[in-house]
Scaffold this motif. Sequence first.
Motif, PDB file in Angstrom:
ATOM      1  N   GLU A  72      -2.110  38.513   7.316  1.00 53.32           N
ATOM      2  CA  GLU A  72      -2.900  38.644   8.700  1.00 53.32           C
ATOM      3  C   GLU A  72      -2.346  38.820   9.502  1.00 53.32           C
ATOM      4  O   GLU A  72      -2.521  39.834  10.775  1.00 53.32           O
ATOM      5  CB  GLU A  72      -4.209  37.899   8.579  1.00 53.32           C
ATOM      6  CG  GLU A  72      -5.364  37.378   7.724  1.00 53.32           C
ATOM      7  CD  GLU A  72      -6.604  35.830   7.951  1.00 53.32           C
ATOM      8  OE1 GLU A  72      -6.603  36.148   8.725  1.00 53.32           O
ATOM      9  OE2 GLU A  72      -6.707  35.318   7.229  1.00 53.32           O
ATOM     10  N   GLY A  73      -1.167  38.490   9.800  1.00 54.69           N
ATOM     11  CA  GLY A  73      -0.548  39.259  11.130  1.00 54.69           C
ATOM     12  C   GLY A  73      -0.375  37.414  11.910  1.00 54.69           C
ATOM     13  O   GLY A  73      -0.881  36.599  11.768  1.00 54.69           O
ATOM     14  N   GLU A  74       0.239  38.167  13.073  1.00 50.75           N
ATOM     15  CA  GLU A  74       0.537  37.006  14.215  1.00 50.75           C
ATOM     16  C   GLU A  74      -0.395  36.207  14.846  1.00 50.75           C
ATOM     17  O   GLU A  74      -2.362  37.408  14.307  1.00 50.75           O
ATOM     18  CB  GLU A  74       1.160  37.821  15.561  1.00 50.75           C
ATOM     19  CG  GLU A  74       2.362  38.645  15.048  1.00 50.75           C
ATOM     20  CD  GLU A  74       2.857  39.832  15.516  1.00 50.75           C
ATOM     21  OE1 GLU A  74       1.960  39.955  17.302  1.00 50.75           O
ATOM     22  OE2 GLU A  74       4.053  40.160  15.604  1.00 50.75           O
ATOM     23  N   PHE A  75      -0.998  35.137  15.361  1.00 53.29           N
ATOM     24  CA  PHE A  75      -1.538  34.798  16.054  1.00 53.29           C
ATOM     25  C   PHE A  75      -1.192  33.471  16.235  1.00 53.29           C
ATOM     26  O   PHE A  75      -0.156  32.694  16.858  1.00 53.29           O
ATOM     27  CB  PHE A  75      -2.981  33.898  14.323  1.00 53.29           C
ATOM     28  CG  PHE A  75      -1.296  33.105  13.218  1.00 53.29           C
ATOM     29  CD1 PHE A  75      -1.722  31.602  13.785  1.00 53.29           C
ATOM     30  CD2 PHE A  75      -1.566  33.261  12.541  1.00 53.29           C
ATOM     31  CE1 PHE A  75      -1.261  30.839  12.597  1.00 53.29           C
ATOM     32  CE2 PHE A  75      -0.913  32.162  11.629  1.00 53.29           C
ATOM     33  CZ  PHE A  75      -1.077  31.011  12.355  1.00 53.29           C
ATOM     34  N   TYR A  80      -2.526  20.277  13.151  1.00 55.17           N
ATOM     35  CA  TYR A  80      -3.240  19.144  12.305  1.00 55.17           C
ATOM     36  C   TYR A  80      -2.958  17.729  13.726  1.00 55.17           C
ATOM     37  O   TYR A  80      -3.723  17.245  13.592  1.00 55.17           O
ATOM     38  CB  TYR A  80      -2.796  18.453  11.180  1.00 55.17           C
ATOM     39  CG  TYR A  80      -1.587  18.090  11.069  1.00 55.17           C
ATOM     40  CD1 TYR A  80      -1.076  16.732  10.569  1.00 55.17           C
ATOM     41  CD2 TYR A  80      -0.664  18.937  10.926  1.00 55.17           C
ATOM     42  CE1 TYR A  80      -0.558  15.951  10.266  1.00 55.17           C
ATOM     43  CE2 TYR A  80       1.268  18.264  10.322  1.00 55.17           C
ATOM     44  CZ  TYR A  80       0.876  16.671  10.615  1.00 55.17           C
ATOM     45  OH  TYR A  80       2.302  16.547  10.666  1.00 55.17           O
ATOM     46  N   ALA A  81      -1.690  18.484  14.329  1.00 59.57           N
ATOM     47  CA  ALA A  81      -1.816  17.069  14.967  1.00 59.57           C
ATOM     48  C   ALA A  81      -2.264  17.671  16.522  1.00 59.57           C
ATOM     49  O   ALA A  81      -1.391  16.770  17.578  1.00 59.57           O
ATOM     50  CB  ALA A  81      -0.631  16.563  15.555  1.00 59.57           C
ATOM     51  N   GLY A  82      -2.606  18.532  17.038  1.00 55.61           N
ATOM     52  CA  GLY A  82      -2.924  18.957  18.050  1.00 55.61           C
ATOM     53  C   GLY A  82      -2.093  19.803  18.758  1.00 55.61           C
ATOM     54  O   GLY A  82      -1.694  19.712  20.217  1.00 55.61           O
ATOM     55  N   VAL A  83      -0.687  20.057  18.286  1.00 57.82           N
ATOM     56  CA  VAL A  83       0.402  21.497  19.249  1.00 57.82           C
ATOM     57  C   VAL A  83      -0.198  22.152  18.755  1.00 57.82           C
ATOM     58  O   VAL A  83      -0.584  23.165  17.898  1.00 57.82           O
ATOM     59  CB  VAL A  83       0.845  21.075  18.724  1.00 57.82           C
ATOM     60  CG1 VAL A  83       3.025  22.164  19.118  1.00 57.82           C
ATOM     61  CG2 VAL A  83       1.856  19.141  18.536  1.00 57.82           C
ATOM     62  N   GLY A  84       0.112  23.407  20.313  1.00 56.06           N
ATOM     63  CA  GLY A  84      -0.743  25.264  19.623  1.00 56.06           C
ATOM     64  C   GLY A  84       1.134  25.608  19.703  1.00 56.06           C
ATOM     65  O   GLY A  84       1.796  25.389  20.251  1.00 56.06           O
ATOM     66  N   GLU A  85       0.645  26.883  19.146  1.00 57.17           N
ATOM     67  CA  GLU A  85       1.233  27.124  18.372  1.00 57.17           C
ATOM     68  C   GLU A  85       1.497  28.809  18.191  1.00 57.17           C
ATOM     69  O   GLU A  85       0.448  29.445  17.969  1.00 57.17           O
ATOM     70  CB  GLU A  85       2.665  26.992  17.428  1.00 57.17           C
ATOM     71  CG  GLU A  85       1.751  26.659  16.507  1.00 57.17           C
ATOM     72  CD  GLU A  85       2.506  25.928  15.510  1.00 57.17           C
ATOM     73  OE1 GLU A  85       4.101  24.886  15.730  1.00 57.17           O
ATOM     74  OE2 GLU A  85       2.719  25.543  14.407  1.00 57.17           O
ATOM     75  N   GLY A 103       6.267  27.490  20.128  1.00 62.50           N
ATOM     76  CA  GLY A 103       5.235  26.528  20.513  1.00 62.50           C
ATOM     77  C   GLY A 103       5.165  25.127  20.851  1.00 62.50           C
ATOM     78  O   GLY A 103       6.565  25.501  21.948  1.00 62.50           O
ATOM     79  N   SER A 104       4.901  24.362  20.951  1.00 66.78           N
ATOM     80  CA  SER A 104       4.971  22.720  21.527  1.00 66.78           C
ATOM     81  C   SER A 104       4.065  23.397  23.234  1.00 66.78           C
ATOM     82  O   SER A 104       4.375  22.606  24.190  1.00 66.78           O
ATOM     83  CB  SER A 104       5.963  22.628  21.957  1.00 66.78           C
ATOM     84  OG  SER A 104       6.447  22.037  20.912  1.00 66.78           O
ATOM     85  N   PHE A 105       2.910  23.375  22.531  1.00 67.29           N
ATOM     86  CA  PHE A 105       1.572  24.055  23.985  1.00 67.29           C
ATOM     87  C   PHE A 105       0.410  23.238  24.082  1.00 67.29           C
ATOM     88  O   PHE A 105      -0.393  22.689  22.687  1.00 67.29           O
ATOM     89  CB  PHE A 105       1.384  25.529  24.118  1.00 67.29           C
ATOM     90  CG  PHE A 105       2.238  26.800  23.939  1.00 67.29           C
ATOM     91  CD1 PHE A 105       3.464  26.927  24.701  1.00 67.29           C
ATOM     92  CD2 PHE A 105       2.794  27.302  22.890  1.00 67.29           C
ATOM     93  CE1 PHE A 105       4.882  27.857  25.473  1.00 67.29           C
ATOM     94  CE2 PHE A 105       3.472  28.479  23.007  1.00 67.29           C
ATOM     95  CZ  PHE A 105       4.885  28.548  24.238  1.00 67.29           C
ATOM     96  N   ILE A 140       3.542  21.929  26.240  1.00 60.38           N
ATOM     97  CA  ILE A 140       3.908  22.668  27.845  1.00 60.38           C
ATOM     98  C   ILE A 140       3.009  23.027  27.897  1.00 60.38           C
ATOM     99  O   ILE A 140       1.802  23.245  27.059  1.00 60.38           O
ATOM    100  CB  ILE A 140       5.307  23.583  26.974  1.00 60.38           C
ATOM    101  CG1 ILE A 140       5.847  23.258  26.781  1.00 60.38           C
ATOM    102  CG2 ILE A 140       4.739  24.715  28.598  1.00 60.38           C
ATOM    103  CD1 ILE A 140       6.975  24.206  25.994  1.00 60.38           C
ATOM    104  N   GLU A 141       2.674  23.278  29.643  1.00 60.10           N
ATOM    105  CA  GLU A 141       0.727  24.004  29.516  1.00 60.10           C
ATOM    106  C   GLU A 141       1.902  24.352  30.888  1.00 60.10           C
ATOM    107  O   GLU A 141       2.534  24.542  31.922  1.00 60.10           O
ATOM    108  CB  GLU A 141       0.257  22.642  30.714  1.00 60.10           C
ATOM    109  CG  GLU A 141      -1.068  23.015  30.465  1.00 60.10           C
ATOM    110  CD  GLU A 141      -1.736  22.311  31.381  1.00 60.10           C
ATOM    111  OE1 GLU A 141      -2.919  22.060  30.101  1.00 60.10           O
ATOM    112  OE2 GLU A 141      -1.933  20.758  31.344  1.00 60.10           O
ATOM    113  N   PRO A 142       0.845  25.671  31.254  1.00 62.77           N
ATOM    114  CA  PRO A 142      -0.269  26.603  30.196  1.00 62.77           C
ATOM    115  C   PRO A 142       0.556  26.555  29.539  1.00 62.77           C
ATOM    116  O   PRO A 142       1.813  27.252  29.422  1.00 62.77           O
ATOM    117  CB  PRO A 142      -0.767  26.887  31.926  1.00 62.77           C
ATOM    118  CG  PRO A 142       0.199  27.675  32.670  1.00 62.77           C
ATOM    119  CD  PRO A 142       1.172  26.495  32.969  1.00 62.77           C
ATOM    120  N   VAL A 143      -0.259  28.106  28.390  1.00 58.83           N
ATOM    121  CA  VAL A 143       0.050  28.864  27.281  1.00 58.83           C
ATOM    122  C   VAL A 143       1.006  29.863  27.905  1.00 58.83           C
ATOM    123  O   VAL A 143       0.073  30.437  28.697  1.00 58.83           O
ATOM    124  CB  VAL A 143      -0.505  28.241  26.357  1.00 58.83           C
ATOM    125  CG1 VAL A 143      -0.573  29.486  25.264  1.00 58.83           C
ATOM    126  CG2 VAL A 143      -1.813  27.629  25.988  1.00 58.83           C
TER     127      VAL A 143
END
Length: 179
Positions: A72-75, A80-85, A103-105, A140-143
């Motif tokens: 579907e493209g980039e996202f 599953y362990a709560g890491v944003g990327e 990531g690692s956000f 890392i914060e903020p995203v």
Amino acid sequence: MNVTIEDICRYLDFMIEQGSYYITLHGDFITIPELIRYNIHLNPYCHHIKTTCGSWEECIKKQCNVLEKCREGEFYGICYAGVGEYVYPVTLAGKVHGFISFGSFKGRNEKMALEKLRHFATKNHLNTDILLKIRDDCLIEPVPKRCSVDTIIRPLVFMLESYLEKTSQLGSDSTDLYS
């Protein structure tokens, strides 16, 4: 432009060293010896998670789902362990051959991320407070804004796609893992 593996490695190393970015490659890239080292999440939280029995395998299984979503493209997503990327597909002839994880956000949709962390902790009989502490220390914060990430990752997507195209023209079967 003739992109080499050395070009790709230099770019990745520069981005990782200069920006303290966490960039990983997944998919067909694990068949290219020079790129295997970029298949491992370097963030200490991810390392801690993967020391839990079965977590490494769980992460690999989830990567198959990510490959599907890449059609579907980039996202932006939360593992599953709560890491944003951020996730960027790498394609050749309309087919997804892998993806780049940047990531690692923490910070975007923290409610969902913390629910996933708690679920992971409960499922694996881990102390939630310890995981939260490690997560707070290591993520890392903020995203960063998507346009900033695009500036960093899109040249890498171009280089990887160019390399895949070149190797497929040479008859390499390294691009046929997901056929």
